[in-house]
Design a protein around this motif. Sequence first.
Motif, short mmCIF file in Angstrom:
data_model
loop_
_atom_site.label_atom_id
_atom_site.label_comp_id
_atom_site.label_asym_id
_atom_site.label_seq_id
_atom_site.Cartn_x
_atom_site.Cartn_y
_atom_site.Cartn_z
N UNK A 1 0.85 -1.19 0.00
CA UNK A 1 0.00 0.00 0.00
C UNK A 1 0.89 1.25 0.00
N UNK A 2 0.61 2.17 -0.91
CA UNK A 2 1.41 3.39 -0.99
C UNK A 2 1.01 4.36 0.10
N UNK A 3 1.96 5.16 0.55
CA UNK A 3 1.71 6.18 1.56
C UNK A 3 1.47 7.53 0.88
N UNK A 4 0.70 8.37 1.57
CA UNK A 4 0.41 9.71 1.05
C UNK A 4 1.23 10.74 1.80
N UNK A 5 1.93 11.57 1.05
CA UNK A 5 2.75 12.63 1.63
C UNK A 5 2.22 13.97 1.15
N UNK A 6 2.02 14.90 2.08
CA UNK A 6 1.60 16.26 1.74
C UNK A 6 2.82 17.17 1.73
N UNK A 7 2.98 17.94 0.67
CA UNK A 7 4.06 18.91 0.56
C UNK A 7 3.46 20.30 0.63
N UNK A 8 3.99 21.14 1.53
CA UNK A 8 3.45 22.49 1.71
C UNK A 8 4.60 23.48 1.56
N UNK B 1 8.50 25.59 -7.78
CA UNK B 1 9.59 24.79 -8.34
C UNK B 1 9.97 23.65 -7.39
N UNK B 2 10.04 23.97 -6.09
CA UNK B 2 10.35 22.93 -5.10
C UNK B 2 9.22 21.91 -5.06
N UNK B 3 7.97 22.38 -5.05
CA UNK B 3 6.83 21.46 -5.02
C UNK B 3 6.89 20.48 -6.19
N UNK B 4 7.14 21.02 -7.38
CA UNK B 4 7.13 20.17 -8.57
C UNK B 4 8.25 19.14 -8.54
N UNK B 5 9.46 19.58 -8.23
CA UNK B 5 10.61 18.67 -8.27
C UNK B 5 10.53 17.61 -7.17
N UNK B 6 10.13 18.03 -5.95
CA UNK B 6 10.04 17.06 -4.85
C UNK B 6 8.88 16.10 -5.09
N UNK B 7 7.76 16.60 -5.58
CA UNK B 7 6.61 15.73 -5.86
C UNK B 7 6.99 14.66 -6.89
N UNK B 8 7.73 15.06 -7.92
CA UNK B 8 8.15 14.09 -8.94
C UNK B 8 9.08 13.03 -8.34
N UNK B 9 9.99 13.46 -7.46
CA UNK B 9 10.91 12.52 -6.83
C UNK B 9 10.17 11.53 -5.94
N UNK B 10 9.20 12.01 -5.17
CA UNK B 10 8.44 11.13 -4.28
C UNK B 10 7.54 10.18 -5.06
N UNK B 11 6.92 10.69 -6.11
CA UNK B 11 6.06 9.82 -6.92
C UNK B 11 6.87 8.73 -7.60
N UNK B 12 8.11 9.04 -7.96
CA UNK B 12 8.98 8.03 -8.55
C UNK B 12 9.33 6.93 -7.55
N UNK B 13 9.24 7.25 -6.25
CA UNK B 13 9.51 6.28 -5.19
C UNK B 13 8.24 5.56 -4.75
N UNK C 1 5.24 7.06 -3.75
CA UNK C 1 4.36 7.79 -2.85
C UNK C 1 3.24 8.49 -3.62
N UNK C 2 2.09 8.60 -2.99
CA UNK C 2 1.04 9.50 -3.49
C UNK C 2 1.32 10.87 -2.89
N UNK C 3 1.28 11.91 -3.69
CA UNK C 3 1.67 13.25 -3.23
C UNK C 3 0.54 14.24 -3.42
N UNK C 4 0.30 15.05 -2.39
CA UNK C 4 -0.61 16.20 -2.49
C UNK C 4 0.20 17.45 -2.21
N UNK C 5 -0.03 18.50 -2.95
CA UNK C 5 0.75 19.73 -2.79
C UNK C 5 -0.14 20.91 -2.42
N UNK C 6 0.42 21.80 -1.60
CA UNK C 6 -0.29 23.01 -1.17
C UNK C 6 0.71 24.17 -1.21
N UNK C 7 0.23 25.35 -1.59
CA UNK C 7 1.14 26.49 -1.74
C UNK C 7 1.05 27.50 -0.60
N UNK C 8 0.15 27.31 0.35
CA UNK C 8 0.13 28.18 1.52
C UNK C 8 -0.47 27.43 2.70
#
Length: 231
Positions: A1-8, A13-25, A27-34
């Motif tokens: 079962x994959x884990x979900x990680x929230x990036x805030x 640019x950081x959100x996009x690059x880190x989300x891509x790295x985690x998804x490649x590993x 993880x399910x990723x959700x991103x928030x900008x504030x």
Amino acid sequence: MSHTVALVDDDRNILTSVAMALEAEGFEVRTYTDGAEALRGLTQRPPDLAVLDIKMPRMDGMELLQRLRQTSHLPVIFLTSKDDEVDELMGLRMGADDYIKKPFSQRLLVERIRTLLRREAATRDKTAPEPGVMLTRGPLVMDGARHSCTWKGQPIDLTVTEFLLVKALAQRPGHVKSRDQLMDAAYGENVYVDDRTIDSHIKRLRKKFKAIDSDFAQIETLYGVGYRYRE
């Protein structure tokens, strides 16, 4: 079962690059900008772990963590500026489980995330309790299978890191634990954090216990050596 990680983070640019790295590993990723947007998302659909930047518009990472800790044990990693030690210490005292300085290695972040998730699973697994998960030391009672801790019958709300630190100290009353030993107990042997991290967690632990019992003095400091749980 994959884990979900929230990036805030307000840096897309950081959100996009880190989300891509985690998804490649995996993880399910959700991103928030504030922070305000993240608080709604983390409350309505809690992830397995959150990575929070500190400096953000509308609600910064400190306030977001404070609001989260009112209702949640969600593992949290702080992203801090390279030279901002005040942010690191404040974040740890408010209940962050770990912090990473910018700029950071994405591989390091992935390893820290995996470490926290493994600890979370080990301390919160209620489906297969093992012998000896209960620990009683006088008025202290810890149940590892349920991640519960009480002092004189009163519940103490601990994060995963805090729970593991108390357990490490209380397992052998009177025996001194160095900061390195406590780091290994709380973070694992493959993750390094500095002395300030452990000291900040201990200060927060004492504050939590003293809120229940003003005479609490079981966790002793041996300056230059480490900490111990009084016999």
